[in-house]
Design an enzyme around this catalytic site. Sequence first.
Site, PDB file in Angstrom:
ATOM      1  N   GLU A  78     -12.321 -51.469 -12.774  1.00 57.11           N
ATOM      2  CA  GLU A  78     -11.652 -52.795 -12.409  1.00 57.11           C
ATOM      3  C   GLU A  78     -10.885 -52.815 -11.410  1.00 57.11           C
ATOM      4  O   GLU A  78     -10.014 -52.040 -11.270  1.00 57.11           O
ATOM      5  CB  GLU A  78     -11.287 -53.584 -13.645  1.00 57.11           C
ATOM      6  CG  GLU A  78     -12.206 -53.847 -14.805  1.00 57.11           C
ATOM      7  CD  GLU A  78     -13.377 -54.740 -14.523  1.00 57.11           C
ATOM      8  OE1 GLU A  78     -12.932 -55.496 -13.386  1.00 57.11           O
ATOM      9  OE2 GLU A  78     -14.271 -55.087 -15.320  1.00 57.11           O
ATOM     10  N   CYS A 141      -9.262 -58.019 -22.414  1.00 57.99           N
ATOM     11  CA  CYS A 141      -9.219 -56.834 -21.581  1.00 57.99           C
ATOM     12  C   CYS A 141      -8.545 -57.249 -20.521  1.00 57.99           C
ATOM     13  O   CYS A 141      -7.938 -56.459 -19.967  1.00 57.99           O
ATOM     14  CB  CYS A 141     -10.871 -56.572 -21.347  1.00 57.99           C
ATOM     15  SG  CYS A 141     -11.413 -55.852 -22.624  1.00 57.99           S
TER      16      CYS A 141
END
Length: 215
Positions: A78, A141
Amino acid sequence: MKILVTGFDPFGSDKINPAIEAVKRLPATIKGAKIIKLEIPTVFNKSAQVVHQAIVKEQPDYVLNVGQAGGRSALTPERVAININDGRIPDNDGYQPLDEPIQPDGDTAYFTQLPIKAMAKAIRAAGLPAIVSNTAGTYVCNHIFYQVQYMRTKEFPKLKAGFIHIPFLPEQVITRPNQPSMALADIVKGLTAAIGAIVERDGQSDIKAVEGQNH
Ligand code: PCA
């Protein structure tokens, strides 16, 4: 070098979370770096308290949080954490924030310090699919990714941190026809390769590679 790697416990309707299952199976050292493994609850705020305690205790050089992204077919490092809690479902303590800032005095977003393009390249070199992701969602998350970045700005300026999402396990898609999955051994192999890239790029900027997306 020390790397704290966390994995979430099961949440929603699932009895298993590939994140903690894969993290538990990582080797004790990767390319000479010591791997500290930690299970964290899929709970807003409490997850951040648990990670904060571990950072204080272990003083890691890196934190890598790992979470399940059901529906994704690849391992996805990410790029960015955003300052929003917006739960599609309640967390494991029954809390479902809607459109709340994570930290009212925090930045709108933080970019990871991890070499996400080198990580994606290393995962592919291990024979597994990887895609650089530009959203970690708005659930726990993204929350933990953001919270660790916020801690970094306030308390741990030398820390480098980031997040990687992983697919469902095959057993989780038995009742989810047409959803992608990845075998646990492959997830462990891919995470090990990604962590290896973190170790190898330590002290350098990320590689230049085409990983952009139109949408
Ligand atoms: N995945 C969820 C939270 C815990 C996990 O493993 C998410 O993507 O937000």
